[in-house]
Design a protein around this motif. Structure first.
Motif, mmCIF file in Angstrom:
data_model
loop_
_atom_site.group_PDB
_atom_site.id
_atom_site.type_symbol
_atom_site.label_atom_id
_atom_site.label_comp_id
_atom_site.label_asym_id
_atom_site.label_seq_id
_atom_site.Cartn_x
_atom_site.Cartn_y
_atom_site.Cartn_z
ATOM 1 N N GLU A 6 0.828 -1.197 0.000
ATOM 2 C CA GLU A 6 0.000 0.000 0.000
ATOM 3 C C GLU A 6 0.870 1.258 0.000
ATOM 4 O OE1 GLU A 6 -1.860 -3.231 2.642
ATOM 5 O OE2 GLU A 6 0.079 -2.209 2.527
ATOM 6 N N SER A 7 0.356 2.315 -0.631
ATOM 7 C CA SER A 7 1.054 3.601 -0.630
ATOM 8 C C SER A 7 0.054 4.721 -0.890
ATOM 9 C CB SER A 7 2.160 3.628 -1.687
ATOM 10 O OG SER A 7 1.597 3.522 -2.994
ATOM 11 N N GLY A 9 -0.705 7.261 1.375
ATOM 12 C CA GLY A 9 -1.214 7.919 2.568
ATOM 13 C C GLY A 9 -0.475 9.219 2.848
ATOM 14 N N LEU A 20 -5.075 6.360 -2.805
ATOM 15 C CA LEU A 20 -4.233 5.273 -2.308
ATOM 16 C C LEU A 20 -4.013 4.247 -3.416
ATOM 17 C CD1 LEU A 20 -5.806 4.639 1.212
ATOM 18 C CD2 LEU A 20 -4.108 6.344 0.517
ATOM 19 N N CYS A 22 -2.525 0.201 -4.249
ATOM 20 C CA CYS A 22 -2.201 -1.137 -3.761
ATOM 21 C C CYS A 22 -1.544 -1.866 -4.920
ATOM 22 C CB CYS A 22 -3.467 -1.849 -3.313
ATOM 23 S SG CYS A 22 -3.267 -3.595 -2.929
ATOM 24 N N THR A 110 -0.841 1.921 4.820
ATOM 25 C CA THR A 110 -0.412 3.297 4.580
ATOM 26 C C THR A 110 -1.238 4.217 5.486
ATOM 27 O OG1 THR A 110 0.009 4.950 2.857
ATOM 28 C CG2 THR A 110 -1.997 3.645 2.600
ATOM 29 N N GLN A 111 -0.561 5.148 6.145
ATOM 30 C CA GLN A 111 -1.185 5.999 7.148
ATOM 31 C C GLN A 111 -1.887 7.188 6.495
ATOM 32 O OE1 GLN A 111 -1.172 5.750 10.769
ATOM 33 N NE2 GLN A 111 -2.712 7.365 10.491
#
Length: 116
Positions: A6-7, A9, A20, A22, A110-111
């Motif tokens: 995941e990325s 955030g 976001l 995935c 991801t935050q």
């Protein structure tokens, strides 16, 4: 075994948008359903959106009309376009294969942090 990363955030203000990603380590053409999950502070991880290989989508009520899930079976990537973000959308977002029975080992997520 597929791996999902995941990325995307970030820290954004309420009302803002984020996308976001995935990314899968191999083809997702044989994965029938993929989904996004969210774990808010002090809360359990919850399913928030899913998409079938045919493009049928499903959303939890709290994100309907604000979030859009999509997948690109050529790029082996799934997306979550998030809009009209609220502080309660904050949390760690994860992706997985399957819906009610996710079967890929969980990644780090991801935050997403929404400031009021």
């Amino acid at each position: 075994q597929v791996q999902l990363v995941e990325s995307g955030g970030a820290l954004v203000q309420a009302g803002g948008s984020l996308r976001l990603l995935c990314a899968a380590s191999r083809t997702i053409n044989d994965i029938g359903t993929m989904a996004w999950y969210r774990q808010g502070p002090g809360k359990q991880r919850e399913l928030i959106a899913s998409i079938t290989i045919g493009g049928r989508t499903n959303y939890v009520d709290s994100v309907k009309g604000r979030f859009t899930i999509s997948r690109d079976n050529v790029k082996n990537t799934m997306y979550l376009q998030m809009g009209s973000l609220r502080p309660e959308d904050s949390g760690v977002y994860f992706c997985n294969a399957g819906e009610n029975s996710p079967w890929v080992p969980w990644g780090q997520g991801t935050q997403v942090t929404i400031s009021s």
